[in-house]
Design a protein around this motif. Structure first.
Motif, PDB file in Angstrom:
ATOM      1  N   CYS A 195       8.229  -4.252  -9.846  1.00 46.31           N
ATOM      2  CA  CYS A 195       7.884  -3.373  -8.699  1.00 46.31           C
ATOM      3  C   CYS A 195       6.422  -3.263  -8.804  1.00 46.31           C
ATOM      4  N   SER A 200      -1.809   4.282  -0.683  1.00 43.89           N
ATOM      5  CA  SER A 200      -1.684   4.146   0.719  1.00 43.89           C
ATOM      6  C   SER A 200      -1.683   5.580   1.308  1.00 43.89           C
ATOM      7  N   ALA A 205       2.457   3.947  -2.786  1.00 44.13           N
ATOM      8  CA  ALA A 205       3.638   3.009  -2.321  1.00 44.13           C
ATOM      9  C   ALA A 205       4.064   2.225  -3.224  1.00 44.13           C
ATOM     10  N   GLU A 207       6.605  -0.764  -3.952  1.00 44.46           N
ATOM     11  CA  GLU A 207       7.112  -1.766  -3.505  1.00 44.46           C
ATOM     12  C   GLU A 207       8.283  -2.518  -4.327  1.00 44.46           C
ATOM     13  N   THR A 212       9.493  -0.925   0.971  1.00 48.03           N
ATOM     14  CA  THR A 212       8.412   0.113   0.399  1.00 48.03           C
ATOM     15  C   THR A 212       8.805   1.567   0.655  1.00 48.03           C
ATOM     16  N   GLU A 214       7.513   5.668   0.044  1.00 48.18           N
ATOM     17  CA  GLU A 214       6.409   6.448  -0.208  1.00 48.18           C
ATOM     18  C   GLU A 214       6.567   7.458  -1.468  1.00 48.18           C
TER      19      GLU A 214
END
Length: 255
Positions: A195, A200, A205, A207, A212, A214
């Motif tokens: 990960c 952002s 963020a 991923e 993705t 938040e």
């Protein structure tokens, strides 16, 4: 012509206002049925199964879009004891969704013989040692009949079951870029794999593969998602992920 239009407008206004007033007035029958329905669910929520008997007709029928059907008070009570109320460490709590429950009188020759309550309700899972967890949303229809011994529930239809919409109650705080940067990096998780956490627009963020997510800050080390009960706690070079308060993933920061 103007006078007729004015009279027509006043008549329409009086009709609307009278319907609003009468629509707000609750009859004795409605008050009684709503009170009994509420009392029944109170016994349901604390699993007083034997006390439920007094609310049913002997030929009660229960229809569930996921669990099938039951007919007769004996089958309903026995099944409830065996499935819903057999484990003291697990219970369900039912709550009507405010503003959705409607009352419909049933009449024959101008006399009320029954009533329907219909609306939406949600269910919470109660497990010992854990906070109540909102689990499901469904619609219901209850047919109450006015019998010689009073109002009794005769038919129950429970349908349109699905997950309850998540309502976020966490409060987001604002963190500086420097504070957010403390958690930026690569993490390795047993289930999700590698990960990546980046900054952002004042958030983090996360991923995972081609997706993705938040992460909103609740504190300097605790982040959350707004559409699910998921939290991400950064501590000791780890990212601890909890869902509904339970740890579901523990990712270690890569060096």
């Amino acid at each position: 012509m103007k006078l007729n239009i004015l009279k027509g407008g006043l008549a329409l206004l009086c009709f609307v206002l009278s319907n609003l007033v009468f629509g707000q007035k609750m009859t004795d029958e409605e008050r009684a049925v709503r009170a009994l329905d509420s009392a029944f669910w109170n016994t349901y929520n604390i699993c007083e199964v034997d006390a439920m008997n007094k609310y049913f007709t002997d030929d009660i029928e229960f229809y569930h879009d996921k669990g099938g059907k039951m007919k007769g008070i004996d089958e309903l009570v026995t099944t409830t004891k065996r499935n819903l109320c057999s484990d003291d460490n697990f219970r369900l709590r039912r709550e009507a969704v405010e503003g959705t429950v409607k009352y419909f009188p049933m009449q024959s020759d101008g006399k009320i013989y029954g009533a329907i309550l219909s609306g939406q309700h949600v269910f919470y899972i109660l497990q010992k040692g854990k906070s109540p967890r909102l689990d499901g949303l469904a619609r219901f229809t209850h047919l109450w009949l006015l019998t010689e011994s009073g109002w009794k529930m005769s038919r129950v239809i429970s349908y349109d079951h699905g997950p309850a919409p998540y309502v976020n109650k966490r409060v987001e705080v604002k963190l500086s870029k420097k504070e957010l940067a403390e958690h930026v990096g690569s993490y390795m998780a047993p289930n999700a794999g590698r990960c990546t956490v980046t900054q952002s627009n004042g958030l983090l963020a996360l991923e995972i593969g081609d997706k993705t997510y938040e992460l909103h800050p609740e504190s300097r080390n605790l982040f959350f998602q707004t559409n699910r009960d998921l939290t991400f706690e950064f501590v000791d070079n780890k990212m601890i992920v909890r869902e509904n308060g339970d740890v579901v993933e523990e990712a270690s920061r890569s060096k």
